[in-house]
Design an enzyme around this catalytic site. Structure first.
Site, PDB file in Angstrom:
ATOM      1  N   HIS A   1      -4.014 -15.238  -9.576  1.00 25.01           N
ATOM      2  CA  HIS A   1      -4.257 -14.051 -10.411  1.00 25.01           C
ATOM      3  C   HIS A   1      -3.429 -12.833 -10.001  1.00 25.01           C
ATOM      4  O   HIS A   1      -3.939 -11.714  -9.950  1.00 25.01           O
ATOM      5  CB  HIS A   1      -5.744 -13.692 -10.386  1.00 25.01           C
ATOM      6  CG  HIS A   1      -6.641 -14.695 -11.059  1.00 25.01           C
ATOM      7  ND1 HIS A   1      -6.219 -15.514 -12.081  1.00 25.01           N
ATOM      8  CD2 HIS A   1      -7.962 -15.000 -10.862  1.00 25.01           C
ATOM      9  CE1 HIS A   1      -7.235 -16.266 -12.486  1.00 25.01           C
ATOM     10  NE2 HIS A   1      -8.287 -15.997 -11.762  1.00 25.01           N
TER      11      HIS A   1
ATOM     12  N   GLU B   1     -10.504 -18.017 -20.359  1.00 23.40           N
ATOM     13  CA  GLU B   1      -9.232 -17.354 -20.082  1.00 23.40           C
ATOM     14  C   GLU B   1      -8.107 -18.043 -20.837  1.00 23.40           C
ATOM     15  O   GLU B   1      -7.582 -19.060 -20.390  1.00 23.40           O
ATOM     16  CB  GLU B   1      -8.961 -17.394 -18.580  1.00 23.40           C
ATOM     17  CG  GLU B   1     -10.097 -16.868 -17.725  1.00 23.40           C
ATOM     18  CD  GLU B   1     -10.035 -17.412 -16.298  1.00 23.40           C
ATOM     19  OE1 GLU B   1      -8.983 -17.332 -15.657  1.00 23.40           O
ATOM     20  OE2 GLU B   1     -11.054 -17.955 -15.833  1.00 23.40           O
TER      21      GLU B   1
ATOM     22  N   HIS C   1     -10.066 -11.732 -18.029  1.00 23.23           N
ATOM     23  CA  HIS C   1     -10.981 -12.519 -17.205  1.00 23.23           C
ATOM     24  C   HIS C   1     -12.424 -12.082 -17.429  1.00 23.23           C
ATOM     25  O   HIS C   1     -13.237 -12.067 -16.497  1.00 23.23           O
ATOM     26  CB  HIS C   1     -10.589 -12.385 -15.728  1.00 23.23           C
ATOM     27  CG  HIS C   1     -11.051 -13.508 -14.863  1.00 23.23           C
ATOM     28  ND1 HIS C   1     -12.374 -13.713 -14.562  1.00 23.23           N
ATOM     29  CD2 HIS C   1     -10.377 -14.496 -14.240  1.00 23.23           C
ATOM     30  CE1 HIS C   1     -12.475 -14.768 -13.770  1.00 23.23           C
ATOM     31  NE2 HIS C   1     -11.275 -15.265 -13.563  1.00 23.23           N
TER      32      HIS C   1
ATOM     33  N   GLN D   1      -8.360 -21.702 -19.780  1.00 21.45           N
ATOM     34  CA  GLN D   1      -9.064 -21.978 -18.531  1.00 21.45           C
ATOM     35  C   GLN D   1     -10.524 -21.593 -18.731  1.00 21.45           C
ATOM     36  O   GLN D   1     -10.834 -20.469 -19.146  1.00 21.45           O
ATOM     37  CB  GLN D   1      -8.465 -21.143 -17.394  1.00 21.45           C
ATOM     38  CG  GLN D   1      -9.143 -21.313 -16.045  1.00 21.45           C
ATOM     39  CD  GLN D   1      -8.594 -22.474 -15.231  1.00 21.45           C
ATOM     40  OE1 GLN D   1      -7.537 -23.023 -15.542  1.00 21.45           O
ATOM     41  NE2 GLN D   1      -9.292 -22.850 -14.173  1.00 21.45           N
TER      42      GLN D   1
ATOM     43  N   TYR E   1     -16.217 -12.265 -18.195  1.00 21.96           N
ATOM     44  CA  TYR E   1     -17.282 -13.281 -18.132  1.00 21.96           C
ATOM     45  C   TYR E   1     -18.272 -12.954 -19.235  1.00 21.96           C
ATOM     46  O   TYR E   1     -18.706 -11.799 -19.370  1.00 21.96           O
ATOM     47  CB  TYR E   1     -18.046 -13.208 -16.810  1.00 21.96           C
ATOM     48  CG  TYR E   1     -17.296 -13.612 -15.580  1.00 21.96           C
ATOM     49  CD1 TYR E   1     -17.383 -14.912 -15.074  1.00 21.96           C
ATOM     50  CD2 TYR E   1     -16.530 -12.685 -14.873  1.00 21.96           C
ATOM     51  CE1 TYR E   1     -16.726 -15.274 -13.908  1.00 21.96           C
ATOM     52  CE2 TYR E   1     -15.868 -13.048 -13.715  1.00 21.96           C
ATOM     53  CZ  TYR E   1     -15.971 -14.340 -13.235  1.00 21.96           C
ATOM     54  OH  TYR E   1     -15.330 -14.694 -12.081  1.00 21.96           O
TER      55      TYR E   1
ATOM     56  N   ASN F   1      -3.993 -17.224 -12.894  1.00 20.99           N
ATOM     57  CA  ASN F   1      -4.234 -18.559 -12.346  1.00 20.99           C
ATOM     58  C   ASN F   1      -3.336 -18.829 -11.124  1.00 20.99           C
ATOM     59  O   ASN F   1      -2.742 -17.925 -10.570  1.00 20.99           O
ATOM     60  CB  ASN F   1      -4.090 -19.638 -13.418  1.00 20.99           C
ATOM     61  CG  ASN F   1      -5.135 -20.740 -13.265  1.00 20.99           C
ATOM     62  OD1 ASN F   1      -5.288 -21.297 -12.182  1.00 20.99           O
ATOM     63  ND2 ASN F   1      -5.871 -21.007 -14.322  1.00 20.99           N
ATOM     64  N   ARG F   2      -3.264 -20.097 -10.722  1.00 21.92           N
ATOM     65  CA  ARG F   2      -2.650 -20.423  -9.432  1.00 21.92           C
ATOM     66  C   ARG F   2      -1.164 -20.769  -9.553  1.00 21.92           C
ATOM     67  O   ARG F   2      -0.745 -21.372 -10.551  1.00 21.92           O
ATOM     68  CB  ARG F   2      -3.383 -21.598  -8.789  1.00 21.92           C
ATOM     69  CG  ARG F   2      -4.783 -21.229  -8.382  1.00 21.92           C
ATOM     70  CD  ARG F   2      -5.539 -22.354  -7.720  1.00 21.92           C
ATOM     71  NE  ARG F   2      -6.816 -21.838  -7.233  1.00 21.92           N
ATOM     72  CZ  ARG F   2      -7.866 -21.591  -8.023  1.00 21.92           C
ATOM     73  NH1 ARG F   2      -7.818 -21.864  -9.302  1.00 21.92           N
ATOM     74  NH2 ARG F   2      -8.970 -21.094  -7.510  1.00 21.92           N
TER      75      ARG F   2
ATOM     76  N   ASP G   1     -13.739 -25.551 -14.052  1.00 18.50           N
ATOM     77  CA  ASP G   1     -12.745 -24.568 -13.591  1.00 18.50           C
ATOM     78  C   ASP G   1     -11.390 -25.192 -13.910  1.00 18.50           C
ATOM     79  O   ASP G   1     -10.566 -25.422 -13.027  1.00 18.50           O
ATOM     80  CB  ASP G   1     -12.913 -24.297 -12.089  1.00 18.50           C
ATOM     81  CG  ASP G   1     -12.110 -23.084 -11.643  1.00 18.50           C
ATOM     82  OD1 ASP G   1     -11.452 -22.453 -12.501  1.00 18.50           O
ATOM     83  OD2 ASP G   1     -12.135 -22.771 -10.441  1.00 18.50           O
TER      84      ASP G   1
HETATM   85  C1  BGC Z   1     -10.293 -19.344 -11.367  1.00 19.01           C
HETATM   86  C2  BGC Z   1     -11.239 -19.708 -10.252  1.00 19.01           C
HETATM   87  C3  BGC Z   1     -11.394 -18.533  -9.335  1.00 19.01           C
HETATM   88  C4  BGC Z   1     -11.864 -17.354 -10.129  1.00 19.01           C
HETATM   89  C5  BGC Z   1     -11.958 -16.124  -9.294  1.00 19.01           C
HETATM   90  C6  BGC Z   1     -10.885 -18.201 -12.087  1.00 19.01           C
HETATM   91  O1  BGC Z   1     -10.042 -17.818 -13.136  1.00 19.01           O
HETATM   92  O2  BGC Z   1     -10.052 -20.418 -12.243  1.00 19.01           O
HETATM   93  O3  BGC Z   1     -10.789 -20.836  -9.558  1.00 19.01           O
HETATM   94  O4  BGC Z   1     -12.291 -18.818  -8.293  1.00 19.01           O
HETATM   95  O5  BGC Z   1     -11.024 -17.100 -11.207  1.00 19.01           O
HETATM   96  O6  BGC Z   1     -12.863 -15.253  -9.841  1.00 19.01           O
END
Ligand code: BGC
Length: 346
Positions: free
Chosen positions: A107, A311, A177, A284, A179, A81-82, A249
């Protein structure tokens, strides 16, 4: 139970990649790469007993390299994350990180853990992947010895156990991560999936997509997933936070502690349910709002809202928000977190 290995081609630089298949006696299986510790496939039975691969992925290492910004199946680190402004203070010292999503760090930076080859060993029914992240990598202090153990049980439950030790104080937040599309990885958008999350609050996003620091009650908002709700219901809602994220998100503040069930994703069409348990404080949810259209495994079409990432992790930007649960790992201490993805069908 069996764990088998086979060649999975090579990276663009020519490094051979190995694919490991963890298969249970029913024939259900998961596939993991030593490149990026990536979860490449998860094939579980639907209500007719037919196997469906419910995890988005690619057929070659080069595609993972070219399309790494989608983080498909990736093991994200050193910090998922950020991190606002790509900087933080630790022990009174400033640290500057790679600002790979300007002005923020996302990430793990330009080359996160998802873009390295990991060492591997097979231990009984488990695959253990390890990697030494050197001090200074992407700006992080401390050399970090990291391990992730993948175990797939006879009950179609996939356990990820994360462990890490650093020789200096640092920040660690590891997650998967992957999906999910519980109708099959190429089955179109996931709007009909229902999701419930055991949380009464989420971290509000600021304009820079980092949390403002405010925990907002989910009550009366599209973030109230205490009962199952269709994902399309959430991403179509007229709510400023949904607009800010382009859909979901956001990070939900999970109730409880220890390994506990945190979320349940269900696809009415296939009948498949994914129950996620974790030791982490946050979840997340990313409804692939910005996932570019691309070709996935076997020619499948991927893109916006054609999967959902769940996540389990520490809160975003926690290192700069003292009121959030800490993501700091002290020198010599052991980081340990777990995520359990349990698949059933009706
Ligand atoms: C984030 C998104 C981001 C993405 C990238 C996610 O885990 O929350 O904001 O764009 O990852 O694939």
């Amino acid at each position: 139970m069996s764990v088998t290995a086979r060649p999975f081609g090579a990276t663009r630089e020519g490094t051979p990649v190995t694919l490991f298949r963890l298969e249970n006696p029913s024939g259900a299986y998961v596939q993991v790469l030593d490149y990026g510790a990536i979860l490449q496939a998860v094939a579980v039975p639907d209500r007719e007993g037919r196997l469906r691969d419910v995890c988005l992925g690619f057929d070659t290492p080069a595609e993972y390299q070219e399309k790494h910004e989608g983080y498909l199946g990736a093991l994200v680190g050193r910090c998922a994350n950020r991190i606002r402004g790509a900087r933080f203070q630790l022990g009174g010292r400033p640290h500057a990180l790679a600002a790979n999503q300007p002005p923020n760090h996302l990430h793990g930076g330009n080359r996160g853990f998802d873009q390295y080859l990991w060492d591997h060993r097979i231990e009984g029914d488990s695959l253990v992947l390890t990697r030494l992240s050197p001090a200074g990598e992407e700006g992080y202090p401390g050399a970090l010895q990291t391990q992730v153990r993948y175990t797939f049980g006879p009950d179609n439950a996939l356990l990820l156990e994360f462990q890490a030790v650093s020789d200096a104080d640092t920040v660690v937040n590891l997650t998967s991560h992957a999906y999910w599309n519980l109708n099959g990885h190429g089955a179109g958008d996931v709007g009909g999936h229902t999701l419930s999350i055991d949380a009464i609050a989420f971290t509000e996003l600021g304009e820079d997509n980092c949390p403002t620091g405010t925990l907002v009650s989910v009550v009366g908002t599209p973030f109230d997933l205490r009962s199952p709700r269709a994902l399309s219901d959430g991403w179509n809602a007229d709510h400023p936070q949904i607009r800010q994220g382009g859909g979901y998100d956001h990070n939900w503040a999970l109730r409880g502690s220890g390994l506990r069930e945190a979320a349940v994703l269900h696809a009415p069409e296939s009948g498949i349910t994914l129950a996620l348990s974790t030791t982490q404080p946050g979840l997340q949810v990313y409804t692939a709002n910005f996932l570019p259209e691309s070709t996935g495994k076997g020619g499948a079409v991927y893109g916006r809202r054609r999967g959902v990432a769940l996540e389990a992790q520490g809160f975003p930007n926690a290192v700069n928000q003292p009121e959030f649960p800490s993501t700091v790992l002290k020198a010599g201490e052991t980081y340990h977190q777990e995520i359990l993805f349990a698949f059933t069908h009706d």
